[in-house]
Design a protein around this motif. Sequence first.
Motif, PDB file in Angstrom:
ATOM      1  N   SER A   1      -6.693  11.357  -2.815  1.00 38.17           N
ATOM      2  CA  SER A   1      -5.976  11.397  -4.096  1.00 38.17           C
ATOM      3  C   SER A   1      -4.825  10.391  -4.128  1.00 38.17           C
ATOM      4  O   SER A   1      -4.553   9.783  -5.161  1.00 38.17           O
ATOM      5  CB  SER A   1      -5.452  12.802  -4.378  1.00 38.17           C
ATOM      6  OG  SER A   1      -4.525  13.193  -3.374  1.00 38.17           O
ATOM      7  N   THR A   2      -4.152  10.190  -3.004  1.00 37.07           N
ATOM      8  CA  THR A   2      -3.078   9.190  -2.914  1.00 37.07           C
ATOM      9  C   THR A   2      -3.645   7.805  -3.195  1.00 37.07           C
ATOM     10  O   THR A   2      -3.069   7.025  -3.961  1.00 37.07           O
ATOM     11  CB  THR A   2      -2.432   9.218  -1.511  1.00 37.07           C
ATOM     12  OG1 THR A   2      -1.869  10.503  -1.285  1.00 37.07           O
ATOM     13  CG2 THR A   2      -1.367   8.147  -1.364  1.00 37.07           C
TER      14      THR A   2
ATOM     15  N   ASN B   1      -4.559   3.101  -6.556  1.00 36.38           N
ATOM     16  CA  ASN B   1      -5.520   2.106  -7.016  1.00 36.38           C
ATOM     17  C   ASN B   1      -5.560   2.038  -8.541  1.00 36.38           C
ATOM     18  O   ASN B   1      -5.623   0.950  -9.122  1.00 36.38           O
ATOM     19  CB  ASN B   1      -6.908   2.397  -6.442  1.00 36.38           C
ATOM     20  CG  ASN B   1      -7.815   1.207  -6.508  1.00 36.38           C
ATOM     21  OD1 ASN B   1      -7.389   0.069  -6.356  1.00 36.38           O
ATOM     22  ND2 ASN B   1      -9.095   1.464  -6.725  1.00 36.38           N
ATOM     23  N   GLU B   2      -5.505   3.171  -9.201  1.00 36.07           N
ATOM     24  CA  GLU B   2      -5.508   3.185 -10.671  1.00 36.07           C
ATOM     25  C   GLU B   2      -4.242   2.536 -11.207  1.00 36.07           C
ATOM     26  O   GLU B   2      -4.297   1.747 -12.157  1.00 36.07           O
ATOM     27  CB  GLU B   2      -5.640   4.619 -11.198  1.00 36.07           C
ATOM     28  CG  GLU B   2      -5.711   4.694 -12.704  1.00 36.07           C
ATOM     29  CD  GLU B   2      -6.869   3.921 -13.318  1.00 36.07           C
ATOM     30  OE1 GLU B   2      -6.724   3.469 -14.474  1.00 36.07           O
ATOM     31  OE2 GLU B   2      -7.919   3.760 -12.669  1.00 36.07           O
ATOM     32  N   GLN B   3      -3.095   2.827 -10.611  1.00 36.75           N
ATOM     33  CA  GLN B   3      -1.841   2.214 -11.051  1.00 36.75           C
ATOM     34  C   GLN B   3      -1.889   0.704 -10.843  1.00 36.75           C
ATOM     35  O   GLN B   3      -1.435  -0.064 -11.686  1.00 36.75           O
ATOM     36  CB  GLN B   3      -0.649   2.820 -10.295  1.00 36.75           C
ATOM     37  CG  GLN B   3       0.687   2.312 -10.776  1.00 36.75           C
ATOM     38  CD  GLN B   3       0.940   2.622 -12.246  1.00 36.75           C
ATOM     39  OE1 GLN B   3       0.610   3.704 -12.736  1.00 36.75           O
ATOM     40  NE2 GLN B   3       1.507   1.678 -12.947  1.00 36.75           N
ATOM     41  N   ARG B   4      -2.453   0.280  -9.743  1.00 42.61           N
ATOM     42  CA  ARG B   4      -2.589  -1.157  -9.457  1.00 42.61           C
ATOM     43  C   ARG B   4      -3.462  -1.834 -10.509  1.00 42.61           C
ATOM     44  O   ARG B   4      -3.151  -2.928 -10.982  1.00 42.61           O
ATOM     45  CB  ARG B   4      -3.188  -1.324  -8.058  1.00 42.61           C
ATOM     46  CG  ARG B   4      -3.232  -2.729  -7.563  1.00 42.61           C
ATOM     47  CD  ARG B   4      -3.721  -2.758  -6.134  1.00 42.61           C
ATOM     48  NE  ARG B   4      -5.101  -2.333  -6.066  1.00 42.61           N
ATOM     49  CZ  ARG B   4      -6.019  -2.895  -5.295  1.00 42.61           C
ATOM     50  NH1 ARG B   4      -5.696  -3.884  -4.502  1.00 42.61           N
ATOM     51  NH2 ARG B   4      -7.246  -2.456  -5.287  1.00 42.61           N
ATOM     52  N   ARG B   5      -4.530  -1.182 -10.914  1.00 41.66           N
ATOM     53  CA  ARG B   5      -5.405  -1.737 -11.959  1.00 41.66           C
ATOM     54  C   ARG B   5      -4.677  -1.839 -13.292  1.00 41.66           C
ATOM     55  O   ARG B   5      -4.813  -2.835 -14.001  1.00 41.66           O
ATOM     56  CB  ARG B   5      -6.653  -0.866 -12.118  1.00 41.66           C
ATOM     57  CG  ARG B   5      -7.620  -0.997 -10.997  1.00 41.66           C
ATOM     58  CD  ARG B   5      -8.821  -0.108 -11.224  1.00 41.66           C
ATOM     59  NE  ARG B   5      -9.742  -0.230 -10.106  1.00 41.66           N
ATOM     60  CZ  ARG B   5     -10.811   0.509  -9.970  1.00 41.66           C
ATOM     61  NH1 ARG B   5     -11.108   1.421 -10.871  1.00 41.66           N
ATOM     62  NH2 ARG B   5     -11.600   0.355  -8.934  1.00 41.66           N
TER      63      ARG B   5
ATOM     64  N   ALA C   1       0.855  -1.188   0.000  1.00 37.51           N
ATOM     65  CA  ALA C   1       0.000   0.000   0.000  1.00 37.51           C
ATOM     66  C   ALA C   1       0.892   1.240   0.000  1.00 37.51           C
ATOM     67  O   ALA C   1       2.061   1.173   0.393  1.00 37.51           O
ATOM     68  CB  ALA C   1      -0.893   0.006   1.231  1.00 37.51           C
ATOM     69  N   PRO C   2       0.344   2.367  -0.430  1.00 35.12           N
ATOM     70  CA  PRO C   2       1.151   3.588  -0.375  1.00 35.12           C
ATOM     71  C   PRO C   2       1.407   3.996   1.073  1.00 35.12           C
ATOM     72  O   PRO C   2       0.589   3.694   1.954  1.00 35.12           O
ATOM     73  CB  PRO C   2       0.286   4.626  -1.089  1.00 35.12           C
ATOM     74  CG  PRO C   2      -1.109   4.138  -0.939  1.00 35.12           C
ATOM     75  CD  PRO C   2      -1.011   2.632  -0.931  1.00 35.12           C
ATOM     76  N   PRO C   3       2.529   4.634   1.332  1.00 36.10           N
ATOM     77  CA  PRO C   3       2.773   5.085   2.705  1.00 36.10           C
ATOM     78  C   PRO C   3       1.739   6.144   3.099  1.00 36.10           C
ATOM     79  O   PRO C   3       1.252   6.886   2.246  1.00 36.10           O
ATOM     80  CB  PRO C   3       4.179   5.679   2.646  1.00 36.10           C
ATOM     81  CG  PRO C   3       4.433   5.966   1.216  1.00 36.10           C
ATOM     82  CD  PRO C   3       3.586   5.022   0.414  1.00 36.10           C
ATOM     83  N   PRO C   4       1.386   6.193   4.368  1.00 34.82           N
ATOM     84  CA  PRO C   4       0.384   7.180   4.795  1.00 34.82           C
ATOM     85  C   PRO C   4       0.884   8.609   4.606  1.00 34.82           C
ATOM     86  O   PRO C   4       2.071   8.880   4.752  1.00 34.82           O
ATOM     87  CB  PRO C   4       0.157   6.863   6.264  1.00 34.82           C
ATOM     88  CG  PRO C   4       1.238   5.949   6.680  1.00 34.82           C
ATOM     89  CD  PRO C   4       1.863   5.367   5.463  1.00 34.82           C
ATOM     90  N   ASP C   5      -0.031   9.497   4.260  1.00 36.96           N
ATOM     91  CA  ASP C   5       0.296  10.920   4.134  1.00 36.96           C
ATOM     92  C   ASP C   5       0.440  11.552   5.514  1.00 36.96           C
ATOM     93  O   ASP C   5       1.146  12.536   5.675  1.00 36.96           O
ATOM     94  CB  ASP C   5      -0.797  11.639   3.332  1.00 36.96           C
ATOM     95  CG  ASP C   5      -0.857  11.124   1.903  1.00 36.96           C
ATOM     96  OD1 ASP C   5       0.180  11.190   1.210  1.00 36.96           O
ATOM     97  OD2 ASP C   5      -1.926  10.635   1.493  1.00 36.96           O
TER      98      ASP C   5
END
Length: 85
Positions: A56-57, A62-66, A32-36
Amino acid sequence: MRSDPLMTVTEVANHLRLTASSWREQVAAGTAPPPDDPDTATDKPEFRRRPRWHRSTLDTWNEQRRIERRAAREAQAAQSTQTGG
């Protein structure tokens, strides 16, 4: 109201249509992305920390993962076609 709110684990899970435990597993695994807003305060025990992510993060991740999953499926289909499988 901010258009890019910070979201808790539960809010993230609901937004991504996952269970909170699935999201926590991805965070722990580093996928998962690191928390903001990591909430790394030293006066809180580990189990009470509440990291948060901007919407937005999450949407970008999620779009990149798809895209990556789609590319992997297409590569696998192309390989199956070439090998006659």
